[in-house]
Write a protein that holds these residues in place. Structure first.
Motif: not given
Ligand SMILES: Nc1ncnc2c1ncn2[C@@H]1O[C@H](COP(=O)(O)OP(=O)(O)O)[C@@H](O)[C@H]1O
Ligand SMILES: [Mg+2]
Length: 407
Positions: A92-116
């Motif tokens: 959702n948009q809220c997650f994109a805002r949280m990670v400061k990343c455009p939503l279209e770049q979030v969807m389809g990518s790996s969730f791993r990129r947001f973690l250590s």
């Protein structure tokens, strides 16, 4: 020459044509992707294809859930669905805002990129387990601008439907504010403990310097009086002797209270004898049987660590006396890679979680200050209690590095 110029012009034209068509292709694909995202979010589309190692996979989004999707878009928490390979199917948009990343770049990518790497390793088994039940984890999300955000991830399995493979639902909560509040509460509790300690020191000094001195003077005088009365004064002499005895007991009691309030008792006696004295005094005064297994330590803890153990024992025994209705208490001090103190009673027990939730600013500070004292010196505090089955407190205080190296 003319021939060459002609050829060059033709090639330039061809190149322009190719780049124009590549550009057009990209623009069309981008417009397609944007249209798909819009359609997914508004619920017009109910199927998404994801290209993976094993070819394309189809995931249905079920158009009938449009109302839920609108709800999810209006949430103040991040909401995501992942494939088993942790590819983000939907965010959702809220997650994109949280990670400061455009939503279209979030969807389809790996969730791993947001973690250590560390959080990825912790999350892996949880995601596997989450296929059956849910779980929660605290992580530091790697945000688009390079910063890190404390977050709690709730993992929920989503029902397999139609030709979908299992998908996982995540709800991501921003914990920045909660962490800040926790830190403030910890700082405040520490301040309370410090003020309490200073106040105890002041009271101990006043008791020792004024009351004990006065009591000693009265004691001497009452002794003189008893001596002056001859045996012929019978009852009066007996009364004077009784008075002297009671004054002696009062002076001892005041001295005991003053000693318990003073942290300097640790310097005077050392940790183990101070703990021993506290236990003996508790057993004598309350009549509760107390078994003490106290091994001498090979290394000395820093003063703050010793004070933490001493005060925690005092507090725990005070709680046993006030609340537990116990018949037996065991106190055990051991040295391992850290110093471990365990205080166990066989009393009525209580529900620590319920107590913590219920307190809301009311109630005593005992348990809170015990935890604070242990964590402040880098240690750990655990309490296990079951109604009707007693209470066990375990405190671990780390030894200084020099002491562990010597072992
Ligand atoms: N050993 C124990 N046995 C039974 N209940 C306990 C024990 N220790 C603590 N409690 C419960 O936990 C509560 C909180 O303890 P504490 O924080 O020390 O505050 P206080 O002693 O001032 O009430 C107590 O009121 C009591 O209900
Ligand atoms: Mg208490």
């Amino acid at each position: 020459m003319k021939q060459t110029l002609k050829r060059l012009k033709a090639e330039k034209l061809k190149f322009q044509r190719v780049s124009v068509s590549a550009f057009q292709l990209l623009t069309t694909r981008l417009a397609d992707a944007e249209e798909t995202l819009r359609a997914i979010r508004t619920g017009e589309v109910d199927t998404v294809m994801v290209a993976g190692k094993e070819g394309s996979q189809v995931f249905t989004l079920e158009g009938a859930e449009h109302a839920y999707r609108v709800l999810i878009e209006s949430m103040n928490e991040g909401a995501l669905t992942l494939t088993a390979d942790k590819v983000i199917l939907y965010a959702n948009q809220c997650f994109a805002r949280m990670v400061k990343c455009p939503l279209e770049q979030v969807m389809g990518s790996s969730f791993r990129r947001f973690l250590s790497a560390e959080d990825r390793a912790t999350l892996r088994p949880l995601l596997k387990r989450a296929a059956k039940s849910g779980s929660k984890i605290q992580v530091l999300l790697h945000v688009g601008d390079g910063s890190k955000m404390p977050a709690q991830i709730s993992i929920r399995p989503l029902a397999m439907n139609g030709f979908n493979r299992a998908t996982i639902g995540l709800v991501v909560t921003d914990m920045t504010e909660a962490r800040r509040n926790e830190e403030q509460l910890r700082a405040l509790t520490h301040r309370v403990v410090q003020v309490q300690e200073a106040e105890r020191g002041r009271v101990a000094l006043e008791l020792h310097d004024n009351i004990t001195q006065l009591l000693c003077a009265i004691l001497v005088r009452s002794q003189t009086l008893a001596n002056k009365l001859s045996t012929r004064d019978g009852p009066a002499k007996r009364e004077a002797m009784k008075l002297r005895e009671m004054l002696g007991q009062t002076a001892e009691e005041v001295e005991r209270i003053s000693r318990n309030l003073r942290p300097s008792v640790l310097d005077e006696l050392g940790l183990v004898p101070a703990l021993r004295a506290t236990c003996t005094e508790f057993a004598n005064r309350t009549g509760v049987s107390l078994k003490l297994a106290c091994k001498p330590l090979t290394a000395r803890l820093p003063a703050e660590g010793e004070l933490a153990l001493y005060r925690i024992l005092q507090n725990a025994l005070e709680n046993v006396e006030k609340h537990a209705r116990a018949r037996h208490v065991t106190v055990c001090l051991r040295q391992r890679a850290f110093v471990q103190l365990v205080i166990k009673d066989d009393g009525i027990g209580f529900d620590p979680d319920h107590h913590a939730a219920r307190r809301k600013g009311k109630g005593g500070l005992g348990l809170l200050s015990m935890r604070e004292r242990a964590t402040y010196v880098g240690g750990d505090f655990k309490i296990k209690s079951v109604r009707g089955a007693g209470t066990e407190i375990e405190v671990l205080i780390p030894l200084p590095p020099s002491a562990t190296a010597a072992n």
